[in-house]
Scaffold this active site. Sequence first.
Site, PDB file in Angstrom:
ATOM      1  N   LYS A 209      20.905  53.225 -40.481  1.00 34.49           N
ATOM      2  CA  LYS A 209      19.448  53.348 -40.312  1.00 34.49           C
ATOM      3  C   LYS A 209      19.165  53.471 -38.824  1.00 34.49           C
ATOM      4  O   LYS A 209      19.537  52.595 -38.041  1.00 34.49           O
ATOM      5  CB  LYS A 209      18.747  52.134 -40.897  1.00 34.49           C
ATOM      6  CG  LYS A 209      17.229  52.178 -40.760  1.00 34.49           C
ATOM      7  CD  LYS A 209      16.614  50.950 -41.410  1.00 34.49           C
ATOM      8  CE  LYS A 209      15.103  50.973 -41.338  1.00 34.49           C
ATOM      9  NZ  LYS A 209      14.528  49.768 -41.992  1.00 34.49           N
ATOM     10  N   LYS A 262      19.149  56.826 -43.242  1.00 40.67           N
ATOM     11  CA  LYS A 262      17.697  56.877 -43.028  1.00 40.67           C
ATOM     12  C   LYS A 262      17.410  57.116 -41.560  1.00 40.67           C
ATOM     13  O   LYS A 262      17.993  56.401 -40.738  1.00 40.67           O
ATOM     14  CB  LYS A 262      17.076  55.549 -43.490  1.00 40.67           C
ATOM     15  CG  LYS A 262      15.562  55.499 -43.363  1.00 40.67           C
ATOM     16  CD  LYS A 262      15.009  54.170 -43.834  1.00 40.67           C
ATOM     17  CE  LYS A 262      13.492  54.161 -43.711  1.00 40.67           C
ATOM     18  NZ  LYS A 262      12.896  52.907 -44.169  1.00 40.67           N
TER      19      LYS A 262
HETATM   20 ZN    ZN Z   1      12.873  45.383 -41.656  1.00 40.87          ZN
END
Ligand code: ZN
Length: 336
Positions: A209, A262
């Site tokens: 992420k 992501k």
């Molecule tokens: Zn978070």
Amino acid sequence: MDLTHRPRRLRQDRVRDLVSETSLEPADLIAPVFVDATTDERIPIESMPGHDRVPIDGIVARVEEVLETGVEAVMLFGIPESKDPEGSRAWADDGVVQEAVRRITSKTDAYVITDVCLCEYTDHGHCGPLEEELRSEDALEDGAACEPTMTVDNDATLAALEKIATSHARAGADMVAPSGMIDGMVGTIRSALDEAGFEHVPIMSYAAKYESAFYGPFRDAADGAPAFGNRRHYQMDPANAREAVREVRLDAEQGADVMMIKPALPYLDIISTVRSEFDHPVAAYNVSGEYAMLQAAAEKGWLELEAVATESLLSIKRAGADIIVTYFAEDVAQRL
Ligand SMILES: [Zn+2]
């Protein structure tokens, strides 16, 4: 000229579907939904047209709307009735997500995935309790450290994540998705779930992420903008690709079942690499900013929304994602 090879032969209308390499199915999509304990009515999210924060009493109806389109899985994000420095409402058995999960799973057949993080529950908006950042002597001598810098306390956060994940599983969550990029989060949650008798509950880890500017609209939606600073101390540097492989490997070792990347569109190279290096299912989160920019361009008449939405999701699958979390889930599924 003798053209033996003419790729155009297979682009003719009646054969192009037959040789198509990638397809989109409603079953590949996960629809994010927002449940808000502070409201009695749906509140439209301005930067994400078509999406609302939904009250607990309206969550079953919201999920039924998703199911009607053919999408079978939802990802649940909660906005609690109150916040504190520790984010304690995140693991309350009567918390907003726990209550929503109980209602959704008792009334519908939706596959319910819960976001496991603290940023919507802490009053400072960071993904865990804070501690003063440790600094080198050099930094102190440079005079840079007049103000103490705060950062997320990694190991204290792990203890909270255990409690959140098990409380979600107790409420009936089908899958948990830790999103905080906290070191050791997958292993810690795996052992906590197993000890509590939830060895059947899979973990979809936000394995890579990035600290991305594309999350802006989500922060309106989930009320989770950090009150100060940013998340670069725990989310990944957008400049790094090899580090993503290392992050995913660590999560694989700790027992993650699904690997999430992501955001999606600016990181298609990462999706492709993870697909080729690992045999786990790969998920990609087509984030709020990716949704909002297409919506905004379409509103101005600059792009055709349906076409660019479908092309975006197709590109994410072509890069190697098996699963796409997307705000376009319902619209696209309805057309398939
Ligand atoms: Zn978070």
